[in-house]
Scaffold this motif. Sequence first.
Motif, PDB file in Angstrom:
ATOM      1  N   LEU A 240       0.836  -1.187   0.000  1.00 43.53           N
ATOM      2  CA  LEU A 240       0.000   0.000   0.000  1.00 43.53           C
ATOM      3  C   LEU A 240       0.875   1.242   0.000  1.00 43.53           C
ATOM      4  N   LEU A 241       0.613   2.140  -0.954  1.00 44.39           N
ATOM      5  CA  LEU A 241       1.335   3.401  -1.068  1.00 44.39           C
ATOM      6  C   LEU A 241       0.397   4.546  -0.705  1.00 44.39           C
ATOM      7  N   GLN A 242       0.812   5.366   0.247  1.00 47.76           N
ATOM      8  CA  GLN A 242       0.006   6.521   0.660  1.00 47.76           C
ATOM      9  C   GLN A 242       0.930   7.679   1.012  1.00 47.76           C
ATOM     10  N   GLY A 243       0.537   8.873   0.581  1.00 51.41           N
ATOM     11  CA  GLY A 243       1.303  10.056   0.941  1.00 51.41           C
ATOM     12  C   GLY A 243       2.737  10.019   0.482  1.00 51.41           C
ATOM     13  N   GLY A 244       3.001   9.342  -0.621  1.00 51.52           N
ATOM     14  CA  GLY A 244       4.349   9.273  -1.161  1.00 51.52           C
ATOM     15  C   GLY A 244       5.238   8.244  -0.503  1.00 51.52           C
TER      16      GLY A 244
ATOM     17  N   VAL B  59       7.675   6.898  -8.326  1.00 46.84           N
ATOM     18  CA  VAL B  59       8.603   7.698  -7.528  1.00 46.84           C
ATOM     19  C   VAL B  59       7.796   8.525  -6.537  1.00 46.84           C
ATOM     20  N   ALA B  60       8.119   8.376  -5.256  1.00 40.57           N
ATOM     21  CA  ALA B  60       7.436   9.123  -4.193  1.00 40.57           C
ATOM     22  C   ALA B  60       5.922   8.953  -4.281  1.00 40.57           C
ATOM     23  N   GLY B  61       5.477   7.745  -4.647  1.00 40.20           N
ATOM     24  CA  GLY B  61       4.058   7.445  -4.711  1.00 40.20           C
ATOM     25  C   GLY B  61       3.371   7.878  -5.982  1.00 40.20           C
ATOM     26  N   HIS B  62       4.076   8.500  -6.902  1.00 36.63           N
ATOM     27  CA  HIS B  62       3.509   8.953  -8.170  1.00 36.63           C
ATOM     28  C   HIS B  62       3.901   7.981  -9.284  1.00 36.63           C
ATOM     29  N   VAL B  63       2.937   7.561 -10.071  1.00 37.85           N
ATOM     30  CA  VAL B  63       3.237   6.755 -11.250  1.00 37.85           C
ATOM     31  C   VAL B  63       3.865   7.664 -12.295  1.00 37.85           C
TER      32      VAL B  63
END
Length: 501
Positions: A32-36, A437-441
Motif C-alpha cells: 500500500l502506497l500513501q502520501g508518497g 517515484v514518491a508514490g507517483h506513477v
Amino acid sequence: MTTSSKSILIQGAEVLAMARPHGERPVQADVLLQGGKIAAIGNNLPIPESCEVIAAHGKLLMPGLVNAHTHSSETFFKGRYEQMPLEAWLLYAYTYISGAPIPDRLLYLRTLLLAMQSLKNGVTTLCDDFFDPMAHSTKRLGIVFQAYRDAGIRVNVSSAVLNTPVLDSTPFGREVFPEHLRNQLNFGAPTTAADYTAYCQEAFRRFHGQADGRLRFAITPSAPQRCTTDMLQACHALAVQHGVPLHTHLLETRVQAVAGQMFYGKTLLAHMHDIGVLDRHTTLAHAIWITDDDIAQMGRAGCSVVHNPLSNLKLGSGLAPIRKLLDAGVAIGLGTDGLSSNDSARVFDLIRFAALMHNTGGTPPAQWLSAIETLRMATLDGARTAMLDDVTGSLEVGKAADLVMLDLDNDNFRPKNDIVKQLAYCENGSSIELVVVAGHVVCRNGQLATVREKEVWDELNQLLPAYLEEHGRWEVANRVFEPYFSEVIRRCKATDIGIQR
C-alpha cells in the motif's frame, strides 16, 4: 509533475524488498502506497477509499534502481566516441577549449532527456555530477533542478568544481606540452574555496529539499588532484554541515595513480585521509587504482564507492577490486557514468556486467560477485552512497514509495528457475511495466506520465543539429592536444606504481 498522488494498492505481487536481513528473496504480498510513502506490506490488505488498485499476480515488485554516478552534461554525446582512454576522451566530451556554455533551453532539455531515459529503464534515483564549465551559476543550476522536478525523478544534483590547472594535475604535463599549448590550457584565475562555499550555500538555500525532499543538492569536488587542499576541506565541511555526500572521482586511471605519487608522494586516497576528508560522507566514483592499504583505510573510514563497470570498460580504465572492497566493509553502488562514456542509462546492464566482469584473473569462483550482491549495489547500497538509504533503496514501511513492477511472464523469466538470478543475469529492462517515484506513477507500460516525450523530441530535433555541429568544431580544435596526452599516458604506463588493474 502532474501525476496523481492518490493511494495505490498493489495486490499479490512477488515482492523483492531488498531490506536487510530477510528481504532478499521474493515473497508474495500486497503493498500500500500513501502520501508518497510505503504505508503497509502484507497479505490481504484492506482497500482504502479513493485508492487505485493494481492487480499484480505474476508481477515482480522491487525497489527503484539507483544510478549512483552520472553526468547529465554528456547526454547529447551518446555513441559519439570510441577507442579513447579517459585523458583523450575528456578532450572531446568536455573540450578544454570551447565556446559559450550550452544555451539555457538545451540545458533544460538535456537534463530532462537523461531523466526520461532513466525513468523508462526503472531508475528512480539519480546522482548527477552536473558540470557547467567554470560557470557556477545558480540560475543555470536552477534550470537543472527544474528539469528534474518536471520529470518526477529523485535526484542528488551537484555542481562540479576544480581549481587546479590541468597541467598541474597531469603527470609530466608541463614537460610534455609545448609552451604555446600550455598557454591555451591556462583558463585564468581558478575558483576559490570561499567563492565555491558561498555558491553552494546559496544552492542549498534555494534548491535543497524541493519537491518534498525529492530534489537535493550535493557536493562534488571533481577529484583530489584537480582541487587544492583548502577546496577539498571546504567541500567536506559543506557536506558534513548539510548531511549530504562529498562525491568525487578517485583513481580512475593509471595516470591518476602516478599523479598521487608525483604530486603528493602518496596515493590520492592517502592524501584525502591525511587532510581529513575521508569518512561516511565521502563517496568515491571508480576507485580502480587503489592499493590494499587504501582499501583497508576506506573500510575504517566508512566511505562508499560507486562502481562504473561499463564506463571503466569503454575507457579502458581497468578492473576495480570490488571483492576486496566488499570484504573491507565498503558500501558499493553502481553508476552508468555519463551517457558518453557508457552510452546508456540502463542500470540493468550494469547489474549484469558487474556480476560477470570480475570472474577473471584466476579469482576463485567463491569470490565472484553474486546476483544478490549486484542487485544490492543497484538498490539499497546505491542509496547508501547517496546518503539516501534511510529514504529509498528498499521496500520498507515508512520509506519513500520508489519502486518498479516487472512482468514475469516473458522470455527473461521463462522457464522460471530463480527470480533473483534471472533478474541479474537475464533482465534488461524490457519487463518493466510500472515505475513509481514518491508514490507517483511516472511511467506505465513504457509511456512517461510526467513528460510529453514526442514534444521533447520534436524540439530536440530542431535544436540539436546546430548544437552538435558547433560541438564538432570544438572537437577539431581540441585535437591538437591529443598527441601530448597520449605521451603522458605512455610515460605513466612506464612508471612503476606497484599495482596492476
